[in-house]
Scaffold this active site. Sequence first.
Site, PDB file in Angstrom:
ATOM      1  N   GLU A   1       0.840  -1.196   0.000  1.00  0.00           N
ATOM      2  CA  GLU A   1       0.000   0.000   0.000  1.00  0.00           C
ATOM      3  C   GLU A   1       0.871   1.239   0.000  1.00  0.00           C
ATOM      4  O   GLU A   1       1.746   1.388   0.859  1.00  0.00           O
ATOM      5  CB  GLU A   1      -0.901   0.039   1.245  1.00  0.00           C
ATOM      6  CG  GLU A   1      -2.127  -0.820   1.165  1.00  0.00           C
ATOM      7  CD  GLU A   1      -3.110  -0.504   2.293  1.00  0.00           C
ATOM      8  OE1 GLU A   1      -4.265  -0.928   2.182  1.00  0.00           O
ATOM      9  OE2 GLU A   1      -2.733   0.153   3.283  1.00  0.00           O
ATOM     10  N   CYS A   2       0.650   2.126  -0.947  1.00  0.00           N
ATOM     11  CA  CYS A   2       1.305   3.427  -1.021  1.00  0.00           C
ATOM     12  C   CYS A   2       2.830   3.285  -0.922  1.00  0.00           C
ATOM     13  O   CYS A   2       3.480   2.881  -1.882  1.00  0.00           O
ATOM     14  CB  CYS A   2       0.739   4.368   0.034  1.00  0.00           C
ATOM     15  SG  CYS A   2       1.058   6.108  -0.322  1.00  0.00           S
TER      16      CYS A   2
END
Length: 433
Positions: A323-324
Amino acid sequence: MKGLLVAAPASGAGKTTVTLGLARAWTRRGVAVRPFKSGPDYIDPAFLAAAARRSCFNLDSWAMGRAEITALVGHGQGELALAEGSMGLFDGVAKQGATGSGASADIAALMGWPVLLVLDVRGQAQSAAAVAAGMAKFRAGVEIAGVVLNRVASARHEALLRAGMAEAGLPVFGALPRQESVTVPERHLGLVQAAELPRLEALLENAADLASRYCDIEGLRAVAAGRTLAATMEHARPPGQRIALAKDEAFSFLYPHLLAGWRAAGAEILPFSPLADEAPAGDADICWLPGGYPELHAGRLAASRNFLTGLRDFAKLKPVHGECGGYMVLGERLVDAAGAGHEMAGLLRLSTSFAKRRMHLGYRRARLLAPMPGHEAASVLAGHEFHYATILEQRDTPLAEVWDAEGRLVAETGSRRASVTGSFFHLISARLP
């Protein structure tokens, strides 16, 4: 559960200082405080958890349904809920979500929690009462219990402010002088993380001393209120039975309610530190790289050969998701703010850069075009995006169709390559109404 929501007309008024001070002051007196944070935020909840010495969950009226919010409030033990708002009290997105627009006022209205309004009173006197009175009348079902005056310049200034509040019929629960002893340093995604502050305990104790000296903390406890809403906690589906979870200063952005849900569903969490050059456990079912600040540690990550080799070997047999910040580390190259390029894991054909910062911020809905760990293809997830990175190259299959809060498609679709997936999308909830 009885509670209070601490809010302000705008960001920067001092609501974090007040919330931390109250949480620690009540905790010192033996009150079991349950801390919460309204809206998407990874950093403030860690401070609140440290102040109250209890886990802090996010409550989000756009991304979560009514049942999920009330279940999270009812999860665990405590006698007093203390929630910190985000931005201004009524600030949200235009399009309504499951239970609201994402505004802190939605949470106050749903849970029946009175609002403590923190006002930055620099450069004004009686006019501050006009702002507070207007907010008190703005939305039916949201009660302003009273105010805390912050950054008061002098005794005369305080007297004028109190006179204005008395005329408006609003109780004053505190008047804080201008001070720097509880100032928390910031960086580009908000406050510096709680775990990075060696003086964290001193800061929290100073905040509690400030609240105890200048606020009527017993009076505030007396005005706390709330309603009991029955809801059953549905355990989130974990992405695997044994989850190798990257966890250190570069990888720390994972919502506590998701982690608690995974554990409650029987998953085992196996933390490891890429910054310490640790590889994911080989007997895990999945590796999960959360967001964080990899751009601040890109050189160390690129030099962590054991971590990178272990991650590549893991991905040959088992799923990996990022994530990210974790997504960027799964790519081929990360360019830091100084323009220096760093080799990353190369599991996705992705290159990202911080050399030319551009903010990407807002709520997101994602419809998966392919499975990702814990979720089937066609699943619709609620979350948000918050980063300053730019995609230089992306050559893999898109992971999802992604929309913003107004229903417009956004360019950041995420990536999928074999069993490796990643996205700038931060998951908040999969239990959409």
